[in-house]
Design an enzyme around this catalytic site. Structure first.
Site, PDB file in Angstrom:
ATOM      1  N   SER A   1      17.826  18.282  38.082  1.00  0.00           N
ATOM      2  CA  SER A   1      18.431  18.906  39.110  1.00  0.00           C
ATOM      3  C   SER A   1      19.371  19.034  39.133  1.00  0.00           C
ATOM      4  CB  SER A   1      18.546  17.654  40.555  1.00  0.00           C
ATOM      5  OG  SER A   1      19.047  16.950  40.258  1.00  0.00           O
TER       6      SER A   1
ATOM      7  N   GLY B   1      12.619  10.131  35.156  1.00  0.00           N
ATOM      8  CA  GLY B   1      12.615  10.370  35.852  1.00  0.00           C
ATOM      9  C   GLY B   1      12.225  11.423  36.357  1.00  0.00           C
TER      10      GLY B   1
ATOM     11  N   GLU C   1      11.765  15.587  25.966  1.00  0.00           N
ATOM     12  CA  GLU C   1      13.771  15.709  26.410  1.00  0.00           C
ATOM     13  C   GLU C   1      14.422  14.712  25.030  1.00  0.00           C
ATOM     14  OE1 GLU C   1      13.922  15.506  31.166  1.00  0.00           O
ATOM     15  OE2 GLU C   1      14.493  12.887  29.789  1.00  0.00           O
TER      16      GLU C   1
END
Length: 229
Positions: free
Chosen positions: A35, A101, A108
């Site tokens: 987010s 998460g 990543e």
């Protein structure tokens, strides 16, 4: 008259915009997932004509980048990235992080390893003294999940396979995620090295070998810059 403190969403937008200062014109940018990174991607659209494009760590980020007209390269097409911008679920005083998460930890870590500099963008709630309060994500090959859960139990952790819609979540890589609660990770690098050797572990969500060089932390008083070298 007191002003209203910024919301968590506003803090994420602040650090997303602040990260633009680390993007070099003419470069290909490493882009993470989540987010807070979505706020960075939205901000990056304002300078899309100044960069060559991005290497993305997830399908979701790739779709968002392309929708904004930012070219996305396969990581194998790029030798090295100048900077990788990503969030964290936790970050300690040394720049070590827990990530995953959003279930994209393997990609990543790959993009982070390809980058000269890791800039973490996060709100102040992600800063901790010791890693482990946030359940540690570990991407695993499904046939090894139960044994890995037992190994974490011997370390004092409580682990379970992450589910989505009543079934085991499947990552972009076709694997499962084990989330581990109850850990106190006082030596992140040693922990990462140990768990990474367990058969069936694809990636452990401790980022100590690929720790942050800089963290842009969104606080009520503005963006705080933490340098870890």
């Amino acid at each position: 008259m007191s002003s209203t403190p910024p919301t968590q969403d506003e803090l994420k937008a602040q650090v997303g915009r602040a990260a633009l200062a680390y993007v070099q014109p003419g470069s290909i940018v490493g882009v993470g997932t989540g987010s807070t990174v979505n706020k960075f991607i939205d901000a990056l659209a304002s300078m899309k004509d100044q960069i060559k494009g991005a290497v993305s760590s997830s399908v979701a980020s790739t779709e968002r980048l392309k929708a904004l007209g930012i070219p996305v390269f396969d990581s194998n097409e790029v030798e090295e990235l100048g900077v990788y911008i990503d969030g964290a679920d936790e970050i300690d005083g040394g720049g070590n992080m827990i990530k995953g998460g959003g279930a994209a930890l393997t990609r990543e870590k790959i993009v982070a390893a390809q980058s000269r500099q890791f800039v973490c963008i996060a709100d102040a709630s992600k800063r901790v003294e010791v890693l482990g309060a946030f359940p540690l994500p570990v991407e695993v090959i499904p046939m090894a999940a139960r044994r890995i859960i037992r190994q974490f139990s011997r370390m004092g952790g409580v682990a379970q396979v992450r589910e989505k819609d009543g079934a085991a979540l499947v990552t972009d890589n076709g694997q499962h995620i084990v989330d581990v609660s109850g850990l106190r990770i006082s030596d992140p690098k040693a922990f990462e090295l140990e768990v990474s050797q367990w058969p069936g572990v694809v990636t452990v969500g401790v980022f100590a070998l690929q720790r942050a060089n800089v963290c842009l932390l969104g606080t009520p008083s503005g963006v705080e810059t933490l340098n870890f070298g």
